[in-house]
Design an enzyme around this catalytic site. Structure first.
Site, short mmCIF file in Angstrom:
data_model
loop_
_atom_site.label_atom_id
_atom_site.label_comp_id
_atom_site.label_asym_id
_atom_site.label_seq_id
_atom_site.Cartn_x
_atom_site.Cartn_y
_atom_site.Cartn_z
N TYR A 54 2.06 -8.94 8.33
CA TYR A 54 3.04 -7.89 8.57
C TYR A 54 3.32 -7.96 10.07
CZ TYR A 54 1.20 -5.86 4.19
OH TYR A 54 0.79 -5.66 2.89
N CYS A 111 1.46 -5.45 12.30
CA CYS A 111 0.01 -5.30 12.10
C CYS A 111 -0.76 -5.76 13.34
CB CYS A 111 -0.40 -6.14 10.89
SG CYS A 111 -2.18 -6.36 10.71
N PHE A 152 -3.90 -6.53 13.67
CA PHE A 152 -4.84 -7.61 13.37
C PHE A 152 -4.11 -8.95 13.22
CE2 PHE A 152 -6.85 -3.70 11.76
CZ PHE A 152 -7.98 -3.71 12.55
N CYS A 153 -2.91 -8.90 12.64
CA CYS A 153 -2.10 -10.12 12.57
C CYS A 153 -1.72 -10.58 13.96
CB CYS A 153 -0.84 -9.87 11.73
SG CYS A 153 -1.17 -9.39 10.02
#
Length: 321
Positions: free
Chosen positions: A99, A102, A104-105
Site C-alpha cells: 500500500y 503504509c 512498513f512498506c
C-alpha cells in the site's frame, strides 16, 4: 442505477455540509447504510491496512455497526547512494506488493532505493486484495525475490541485507538493533494519533491514501470518508492504548529522542545511513508532507537529518511499469 443514485446523494451531502465535522457525521451514517446495502465487509476491508487490530477500540466510541466493523479489521550533508551490490549478488526479479501509504512498506522501499536495487511495485487493492490472492500471507509488504516470498518489513530488510553482504563483513551493532526495534515498537504507534488527530487531518490523510492507492472510483469515495470517519474516532482510543495524552507532543518527543540518539553524528550509522536510519526515514516518509509531518519538521530538530537521508536515498530505484 441504485448505486449511482446513492453515490450522487453521498457526494451532495458532503459538499453541502457546513463544516468538516458535519461531513464526517453525515458520512458515518450514510456510508454505513451504503456499505451495508452493498457488502457487509466493504468498509472493514478498506480499513484493514491502517494499523489497528482491536475491535473494542471502535465499539467503545460509537454503537454503530460501521465503526465496529471498520475497527475490527484495522489491523503495521548529502552523500551518493550506496553502490549497488555486485552483479552476482543483485536480485534479478524484485516485486513489492504494497500500500503506497503504509509505513512498513516504505521501510522496505527506503532500503531498496538506498541500495539501488531495481524493483517493481504492485499496488494492492485493500478491498479485495486480488493482487495477493496467490499468497497465504494477507498483509503487506510482501516482497518476491526471484520467486521467493518474503514477509514482515524487518525480516525482509534483514534477509536482503544478508544477501548483499554474504561474507558478513558488515554486522549490525547493538545500537542499530535497538533503534530499529524502537521504530517498530514506539515510533509507528505515534503516527496514527497524529495523522488522524482532527477531522481535517483525517480527511487530508485519507485523501492521500485514496489518491495513491489502488481503488476504483466507488471504493475511493467510500474509503476516503469511511476511513477518515472511523480513524478520527479510533485515534482517540489509540491515544489511551499507547498512553499518549498529547499527540503532537508525543510526535515531537519521538523526533527529538531520535535526534539525541545521533549524538552529533550525521547519521546513526556515522558517515552514512545504517538500517536504523533507513527505518526511521521510511516510516516518516508517508507523513512528511502532511500537516503532522510539516509540524514535526517545523517544531523539532529532525529536519536536517531527514533531508540528509532523503538526499542519500536519492531517486527511487523502482522500475516504472
Amino acid at each position: 442505477m441504485r448505486r449511482v443514485n446513492q453515490l450522487a446523494t453521498l457526494s451532495r451531502a458532503f459538499s453541502g455540509a457546513a463544516s468538516s465535522h458535519q461531513r464526517l457525521v453525515q458520512g458515518a451514517a450514510m456510508i454505513s447504510t451504503y456499505a451495508a446495502s452493498n457488502s457487509q465487509c466493504f468498509a472493514s476491508r478498506i480499513a484493514e491496512s491502517f494499523g489497528v487490530s482491536n475491535p473494542s477500540v471502535a465499539r467503545g466510541v460509537t454503537g454503530t455497526v460501521f465503526f465496529s466493523v471498520a475497527a475490527s479489521s484495522l489491523a503495521q550533508e548529502a552523500q551518493a547512494k550506496e553502490a549497488p551490490p555486485v552483479e552476482k549478488l543483485m536480485p534479478k526479479d524484485v516485486v513489492l506488493y504494497q500500500y503506497e501509504a503504509c509505513p512498513f512498506c516504505n521501510k522496505v522501499k527506503a532500503f531498496l532505493d538506498y541500495y539501488n536495487i531495481p524493483y517493481k511495485v504492485v499496488e494492492v487493492n485493500p478491498i479485495n486484495k486480488k493482487e495477493i490472492k496467490w499468497s497465504d500471507y494477507k498483509k503487506v509488504p510482501i516482497l518476491k525475490i526471484d520467486g521467493e516470498q518474503m514477509v514482515d518489513s524487518s525480516d525482509i530488510v534483514d534477509k536482503l541485507f544478508q544477501r548483499i553482504h554474504p561474507d558478513n563483513s558488515v554486522t549490525e551493532s547493538d545500537e542499530e538493533r535497538q533503534w530499529r526495534g524502537w521504530v517498530d515498537n514506539h515510533l509507528v504507534h505515534v503516527l496514527s494519533p497524529n495523522i488522524y488527530r482532527s477531522v481535517s487531518e483525517a480527511l487530508e490523510s485519507f485523501d492521500y491514501i485514496t489518491t495513491h492507492g489502488n481503488f476504483s472510483f466507488t471504493e475511493r469515495l467510500v474509503a476516503k470518508y469511511a476511513g477518515a470517519t472511523a480513524m478520527y474516532f479510533v485515534s482517540k482510543k489509540l491515544k489511551k492504548r499507547h498512553n499518549i495524552t498529547d499527540e503532537r507532543a508525543a510526535l515531537y518527543g519521538a523526533a527529538e529522542t531520535w535526534v539525541d540518539a545521533l549524538k552529533g553524528r550525521q547519521y546513526l550509522g556515522g558517515l552514512k545511513p545504517n538500517l536504523a536510519d533507513l527505518a526511521v526515514f521510511g516510516v516518516l516518509r508517508p507523513i512528511r508532507y502532511l500537516k503532522s509531518g510539516k509540524d514535526m519538521v517545523e517544531h523539532t530538530r529532525i529536519g536536517e537529518w531527514y533531508s540528509r537521508v532523503e538526499n542519500a536515498v536519492g531517486e527511487p530505484s523502482r522500475i516504472k511499469a
